[in-house]
Design a protein around this motif. Sequence first.
Motif, PDB file in Angstrom:
ATOM      1  N   LEU A 201       0.787  -1.236   0.000  1.00 36.04           N
ATOM      2  CA  LEU A 201       0.000   0.000   0.000  1.00 36.04           C
ATOM      3  C   LEU A 201       0.821   1.289   0.000  1.00 36.04           C
ATOM      4  O   LEU A 201       0.517   2.199  -0.793  1.00 36.04           O
ATOM      5  CB  LEU A 201      -0.985  -0.001   1.177  1.00 36.04           C
ATOM      6  N   PRO A 202       1.826   1.466   0.858  1.00 37.19           N
ATOM      7  CA  PRO A 202       2.546   2.755   0.877  1.00 37.19           C
ATOM      8  C   PRO A 202       3.104   3.184  -0.468  1.00 37.19           C
ATOM      9  O   PRO A 202       2.875   4.337  -0.882  1.00 37.19           O
ATOM     10  CB  PRO A 202       3.649   2.526   1.929  1.00 37.19           C
ATOM     11  N   PRO A 203       3.826   2.319  -1.216  1.00 35.32           N
ATOM     12  CA  PRO A 203       4.314   2.775  -2.524  1.00 35.32           C
ATOM     13  C   PRO A 203       3.182   3.040  -3.511  1.00 35.32           C
ATOM     14  O   PRO A 203       3.306   3.937  -4.358  1.00 35.32           O
ATOM     15  CB  PRO A 203       5.216   1.627  -3.002  1.00 35.32           C
ATOM     16  N   LEU A 204       2.085   2.300  -3.396  1.00 35.07           N
ATOM     17  CA  LEU A 204       0.943   2.540  -4.278  1.00 35.07           C
ATOM     18  C   LEU A 204       0.347   3.913  -4.019  1.00 35.07           C
ATOM     19  O   LEU A 204       0.056   4.663  -4.966  1.00 35.07           O
ATOM     20  CB  LEU A 204      -0.115   1.454  -4.068  1.00 35.07           C
ATOM     21  N   ILE A 205       0.176   4.276  -2.755  1.00 36.30           N
ATOM     22  CA  ILE A 205      -0.370   5.588  -2.408  1.00 36.30           C
ATOM     23  C   ILE A 205       0.549   6.689  -2.923  1.00 36.30           C
ATOM     24  O   ILE A 205       0.094   7.694  -3.494  1.00 36.30           O
ATOM     25  CB  ILE A 205      -0.566   5.727  -0.883  1.00 36.30           C
ATOM     26  N   ASP A 206       1.854   6.507  -2.753  1.00 33.25           N
ATOM     27  CA  ASP A 206       2.808   7.505  -3.242  1.00 33.25           C
ATOM     28  C   ASP A 206       2.667   7.691  -4.745  1.00 33.25           C
ATOM     29  O   ASP A 206       2.676   8.832  -5.252  1.00 33.25           O
ATOM     30  CB  ASP A 206       4.242   7.074  -2.900  1.00 33.25           C
ATOM     31  N   ASN A 207       2.521   6.587  -5.475  1.00 36.39           N
ATOM     32  CA  ASN A 207       2.387   6.679  -6.924  1.00 36.39           C
ATOM     33  C   ASN A 207       1.091   7.369  -7.318  1.00 36.39           C
ATOM     34  O   ASN A 207       1.069   8.185  -8.256  1.00 36.39           O
ATOM     35  CB  ASN A 207       2.421   5.276  -7.550  1.00 36.39           C
ATOM     36  N   LEU A 208       0.013   7.065  -6.616  1.00 37.54           N
ATOM     37  CA  LEU A 208      -1.286   7.675  -6.920  1.00 37.54           C
ATOM     38  C   LEU A 208      -1.263   9.180  -6.611  1.00 37.54           C
ATOM     39  O   LEU A 208      -1.880   9.974  -7.323  1.00 37.54           O
ATOM     40  CB  LEU A 208      -2.395   6.993  -6.118  1.00 37.54           C
ATOM     41  N   MET A 209      -0.538   9.562  -5.574  1.00 34.84           N
ATOM     42  CA  MET A 209      -0.458  10.978  -5.203  1.00 34.84           C
ATOM     43  C   MET A 209       0.359  11.773  -6.210  1.00 34.84           C
ATOM     44  O   MET A 209       0.164  12.980  -6.388  1.00 34.84           O
ATOM     45  CB  MET A 209       0.139  11.117  -3.807  1.00 34.84           C
ATOM     46  N   GLU A 210       1.292  11.095  -6.872  1.00 37.09           N
ATOM     47  CA  GLU A 210       2.139  11.788  -7.857  1.00 37.09           C
ATOM     48  C   GLU A 210       1.424  12.040  -9.177  1.00 37.09           C
ATOM     49  O   GLU A 210       1.837  12.886  -9.957  1.00 37.09           O
ATOM     50  CB  GLU A 210       3.403  10.962  -8.099  1.00 37.09           C
ATOM     51  N   LYS A 211       0.339  11.292  -9.432  1.00 34.64           N
ATOM     52  CA  LYS A 211      -0.359  11.429 -10.709  1.00 34.64           C
ATOM     53  C   LYS A 211      -1.242  12.666 -10.743  1.00 34.64           C
ATOM     54  O   LYS A 211      -1.727  13.118  -9.715  1.00 34.64           O
ATOM     55  CB  LYS A 211      -1.224  10.172 -10.954  1.00 34.64           C
TER      56      LYS A 211
END
Length: 211
Positions: A201-211
């Motif tokens: 989850l943490p890296p996924l959230i980071d990626n979603l926030m960058e989009k």
Amino acid sequence: MRTGIIFDLDGTLWDATENIAKSWNNILKKRGYNLILTKEEIAKECGKTMKDIADSIFSMIETTERYALLKECLEYEKSYLEEHGGELYDGVEEVFLKLNEKYQVYIVSNCQLDYVKCFLKYFDFKKYIPDYEEAGRTGKLKADNIKLVMERNHLDKAFYIGDTLGDMNAADKAEVPFIHAAYGFGTVSGNRIKINDIRDLPPLIDNLMEK
């Protein structure tokens, strides 16, 4: 920007179905009912409202009595879980620590009053969760409780992580992105973002926030 990561509880952070079944069976035996519940039967009910659970599991019992019986089961369940807890999914504490470095972590569940408190107390997780909400405290639907947590914590954005179709529908109604905890109890329809391990989850959230 204040971003909240809001979790469902059962099937997303822990599996307490075995001990819930044990606690309910103690009450059923005490009350003289010839009914033994399994953890699988409890798992099928997770995410539903308390009324819907009573109507499903205790459908053979007269309406007024079934709700009184469920209330007694739920009260005993809390004391049982405070002592015995449930099975925490691998990586939950690690994920709480990681997410709290950038975001704020919360819980919203359709559970009875003080059920979330049992979880937080048993694992000493209050330090990670500044706020939570449950249907048993507000009498509101999950979507409304998601919005309530967002409002009182002044969140600009939130993600909701849950394992059931009901969780997905609640997130959609609250107009927040939904992430399916595919390792949990339920399935969802459509092409939704999912994780097979909470540690993803943490890296996924980071990626979603960058989009």
